[in-house]
Design a protein around this motif. Sequence first.
Motif, PDB file in Angstrom:
ATOM      1  N   LYS A  49       0.839  -1.201   0.000  1.00 18.68           N
ATOM      2  CA  LYS A  49       0.000   0.000   0.000  1.00 18.68           C
ATOM      3  C   LYS A  49       0.872   1.249   0.000  1.00 18.68           C
ATOM      4  N   LYS A  50       0.265   2.325  -0.499  1.00 19.40           N
ATOM      5  CA  LYS A  50       0.929   3.623  -0.384  1.00 19.40           C
ATOM      6  C   LYS A  50       0.399   4.280   0.884  1.00 19.40           C
ATOM      7  N   TRP A  51       1.309   4.603   1.790  1.00 19.37           N
ATOM      8  CA  TRP A  51       0.923   5.118   3.110  1.00 19.37           C
ATOM      9  C   TRP A  51       1.086   6.632   3.159  1.00 19.37           C
ATOM     10  N   VAL A  52       0.012   7.313   3.482  1.00 12.60           N
ATOM     11  CA  VAL A  52       0.042   8.776   3.552  1.00 12.60           C
ATOM     12  C   VAL A  52      -0.388   9.229   4.943  1.00 12.60           C
ATOM     13  N   GLU A  53       0.100  10.383   5.343  1.00 11.47           N
ATOM     14  CA  GLU A  53      -0.246  10.892   6.667  1.00 11.47           C
ATOM     15  C   GLU A  53      -1.745  11.179   6.741  1.00 11.47           C
ATOM     16  N   LYS A  54      -2.361  10.732   7.815  1.00  7.76           N
ATOM     17  CA  LYS A  54      -3.796  10.973   7.999  1.00  7.76           C
ATOM     18  C   LYS A  54      -4.017  12.445   8.340  1.00  7.76           C
ATOM     19  N   LYS A  55      -5.005  13.024   7.667  1.00  9.15           N
ATOM     20  CA  LYS A  55      -5.309  14.430   7.948  1.00  9.15           C
ATOM     21  C   LYS A  55      -6.377  14.478   9.025  1.00  9.15           C
ATOM     22  N   TRP A  56      -5.936  14.782  10.224  1.00 10.69           N
ATOM     23  CA  TRP A  56      -6.885  14.873  11.337  1.00 10.69           C
ATOM     24  C   TRP A  56      -6.233  15.576  12.512  1.00 10.69           C
ATOM     25  N   LYS A  57      -7.014  15.757  13.572  1.00  5.36           N
ATOM     26  CA  LYS A  57      -6.517  16.448  14.763  1.00  5.36           C
ATOM     27  C   LYS A  57      -5.766  15.504  15.693  1.00  5.36           C
TER      28      LYS A  57
END
Length: 290
Positions: free
Chosen positions: A207-215
């Motif tokens: 998988k391509k892992w990307v930073e989760k956009k959240w608080k």
Amino acid sequence: TAKTSPVSPPSPDSGEVNYQKVYNQIADILEDNDWDDGSWGPIFVRLAWHASGTYDKATNTGGSHGATMRFAPESEHAANAGLKAARNKLESVKTANPAVTYSDLWSLAGVVAIQEMGGPTIPWIPGRRDAEAIAATPDGRLPDASLGANHLRDIFYRMGFDDREIVALSGAHALGRCHPSNSGFDGPWTASPTIVTNGYFKELLEKKWVEKKWKGPKQYVDKETGDLMMLPTDLVLIQDRSFRPWVEKYAADEKLWFNDFANAFHKLQELGVPRNGSEKVYYFKRTDEQ
Ligand code: ZEM
């Protein structure tokens, strides 16, 4: 002369406990549609890991005997958030088997969970003694998911593990999930969180892992669906040049991982337990093999 001889209860390691029976009793309580993904297995594995992962080789403190997580302050250590539910769930098995110590029970529960969820046979030895709160180790001995390769090595080398074993043990993240209420992180690592597979390693590579956009705390999600997650410490395993070859080997060869994982999990469960080498080693049958 006494007319009756007092009958003393069996001591934990007297060999009078039928551990396959205890195994089966734990296996019986794993499935539960009201709990997470339908099984207590993953959290039992986490309990067994956190009870033993406090070990420090240099001072021979911590480890799987003692079961000091029953008491504050260890029960309140941030890393142990949420594990009370697992300890409570195992109370019925403790009540049915008072001669089995908590430390043996938690360790055995980890082994049962792994085997019943389709994992390898884990050799297991009873005989852990419970201790009082005073024997608890200081906070900070378990890994912090937000840190890097140096931290992973500090923590796991302290227990006596090497790079290969660090990667092998991390494959347990095929199981279960992160809960915002426990750790702040969110989501499962694989789409089959109640089955022991080498899927964690495959997901890491494929998988391509990307930073989760959240608080919430920094974590990664798979770019395509956003359904799966990785911790910063998980991604370290494909970024570090000494860890990565083991991720590749385990992704390609589940048998190799099963073998290494069984050895490493057994070793984890033995940390800090006094042994003399004459102990009986148990190899339990899965309930579907009996
Ligand atoms: Zn975990 N783990 N772990 N782990 N772990 C979580 C959950 C589970 C780390 C970690 O910070 C976290 C090992 C190693 C490491 C399991 C087994 C094993 C969670 C989520 C976090 C944050 C907790 C929550 O929110 O409920 C870190 C940094 C590790 C360093 C490498 C090892 C070794 C394990 C066993 C051999 C398991 C099975 C879970 C899932 C628990 C559940 O309730 O689903």
